[in-house]
Design a protein around this motif. Structure first.
Motif, PDB file in Angstrom:
ATOM      1  N   PRO A  84       0.826  -1.206   0.000  1.00  0.00           N
ATOM      2  CA  PRO A  84       0.000   0.000   0.000  1.00  0.00           C
ATOM      3  C   PRO A  84       0.866   1.264   0.000  1.00  0.00           C
ATOM      4  O   PRO A  84       1.910   1.321   0.639  1.00  0.00           O
ATOM      5  CB  PRO A  84      -0.794  -0.107   1.302  1.00  0.00           C
ATOM      6  CG  PRO A  84      -0.798  -1.558   1.627  1.00  0.00           C
ATOM      7  CD  PRO A  84       0.506  -2.075   1.126  1.00  0.00           C
ATOM      8  N   GLY A  85       0.423   2.266  -0.757  1.00  0.00           N
ATOM      9  CA  GLY A  85       1.134   3.537  -0.815  1.00  0.00           C
ATOM     10  C   GLY A  85       2.295   3.560  -1.792  1.00  0.00           C
ATOM     11  O   GLY A  85       3.043   4.537  -1.832  1.00  0.00           O
ATOM     12  N   SER A  86       2.469   2.522  -2.589  1.00  0.00           N
ATOM     13  CA  SER A  86       3.584   2.463  -3.538  1.00  0.00           C
ATOM     14  C   SER A  86       3.066   2.473  -4.973  1.00  0.00           C
ATOM     15  O   SER A  86       2.147   1.732  -5.306  1.00  0.00           O
ATOM     16  CB  SER A  86       4.401   1.187  -3.334  1.00  0.00           C
ATOM     17  OG  SER A  86       4.970   1.159  -2.056  1.00  0.00           O
ATOM     18  N   ALA A  87       3.680   3.312  -5.803  1.00  0.00           N
ATOM     19  CA  ALA A  87       3.368   3.288  -7.226  1.00  0.00           C
ATOM     20  C   ALA A  87       4.044   2.072  -7.852  1.00  0.00           C
ATOM     21  O   ALA A  87       5.121   1.650  -7.417  1.00  0.00           O
ATOM     22  CB  ALA A  87       3.847   4.571  -7.897  1.00  0.00           C
ATOM     23  N   VAL A  88       3.405   1.511  -8.867  1.00  0.00           N
ATOM     24  CA  VAL A  88       3.879   0.272  -9.483  1.00  0.00           C
ATOM     25  C   VAL A  88       3.930   0.450 -10.990  1.00  0.00           C
ATOM     26  O   VAL A  88       3.128   1.187 -11.559  1.00  0.00           O
ATOM     27  CB  VAL A  88       2.924  -0.899  -9.124  1.00  0.00           C
ATOM     28  CG1 VAL A  88       3.299  -2.171  -9.843  1.00  0.00           C
ATOM     29  CG2 VAL A  88       2.893  -1.127  -7.628  1.00  0.00           C
ATOM     30  N   ALA A  89       4.875  -0.207 -11.632  1.00  0.00           N
ATOM     31  CA  ALA A  89       4.935  -0.271 -13.093  1.00  0.00           C
ATOM     32  C   ALA A  89       4.846  -1.731 -13.504  1.00  0.00           C
ATOM     33  O   ALA A  89       5.387  -2.611 -12.829  1.00  0.00           O
ATOM     34  CB  ALA A  89       6.221   0.347 -13.610  1.00  0.00           C
ATOM     35  N   CYS A  90       4.125  -1.981 -14.602  1.00  0.00           N
ATOM     36  CA  CYS A  90       3.987  -3.348 -15.113  1.00  0.00           C
ATOM     37  C   CYS A  90       4.298  -3.371 -16.604  1.00  0.00           C
ATOM     38  O   CYS A  90       3.867  -2.483 -17.343  1.00  0.00           O
ATOM     39  CB  CYS A  90       2.565  -3.872 -14.906  1.00  0.00           C
ATOM     40  SG  CYS A  90       2.143  -4.181 -13.192  1.00  0.00           S
TER      41      CYS A  90
END
Length: 135
Positions: A74-80
């Motif tokens: 939670p609270g973390s930006a993610v890239a996929c």
């Protein structure tokens, strides 16, 4: 000095202060290495991102719509990195999608992948947590 003491000293069986310090230092180094390994393991687990492809829809030879869900801290930006492949498992389309930070642990998304030829599948290749400076 007894015969036993002389034999112990001669063959190095005595407990000298230098040997005790060496054993103590070795134990401290071993404990430090184990603690450091444990910290790296916990830190990697805290930043782990899990992804699952839930659906894909080949609209035409120019695009695939991909449904997927991620589980992230939670609270973390993610890239996929999402990918489309053809019948021979050749990559016919891919893109990197940056997903904003959220307080939710699990989230679902639908993204369109532009393709250069007719695709037969779409899936999530990998996901990772973005560093705060990359956001």
């Amino acid at each position: 000095m007894t015969t036993q003491d002389m034999l112990d000293e001669r063959y190095g069986r005595g407990r000298s202060p230098a040997r005790r310090w060496a054993i103590g230092a070795g134990v401290l180094v071993a404990v430090g290495v184990i603690a450091l390994f444990g910290w790296f393991t916990v830190q990697n687990a805290l930043d782990a991102v899990d992804s699952d492809t839930t659906s894909f829809d080949v609209a035409d030879e120019h695009s695939v719509t991909l449904g997927f869900q991620i589980t992230s801290p939670p609270g973390s930006a993610v890239a996929c990195a999402i990918e489309a492949q053809d019948e021979q498992h050749g990559v016919v389309g891919w893109r990197v999608v940056e997903l904003p930070a959220s307080e939710l642990h699990a989230r679902a998304f639908r993204e369109v992948i532009p393709t250069t030829a007719l695709a037969t599948t779409g899936f999530v290749n990998s996901c990772w947590v973005l560093s705060p400076s990359a956001q």
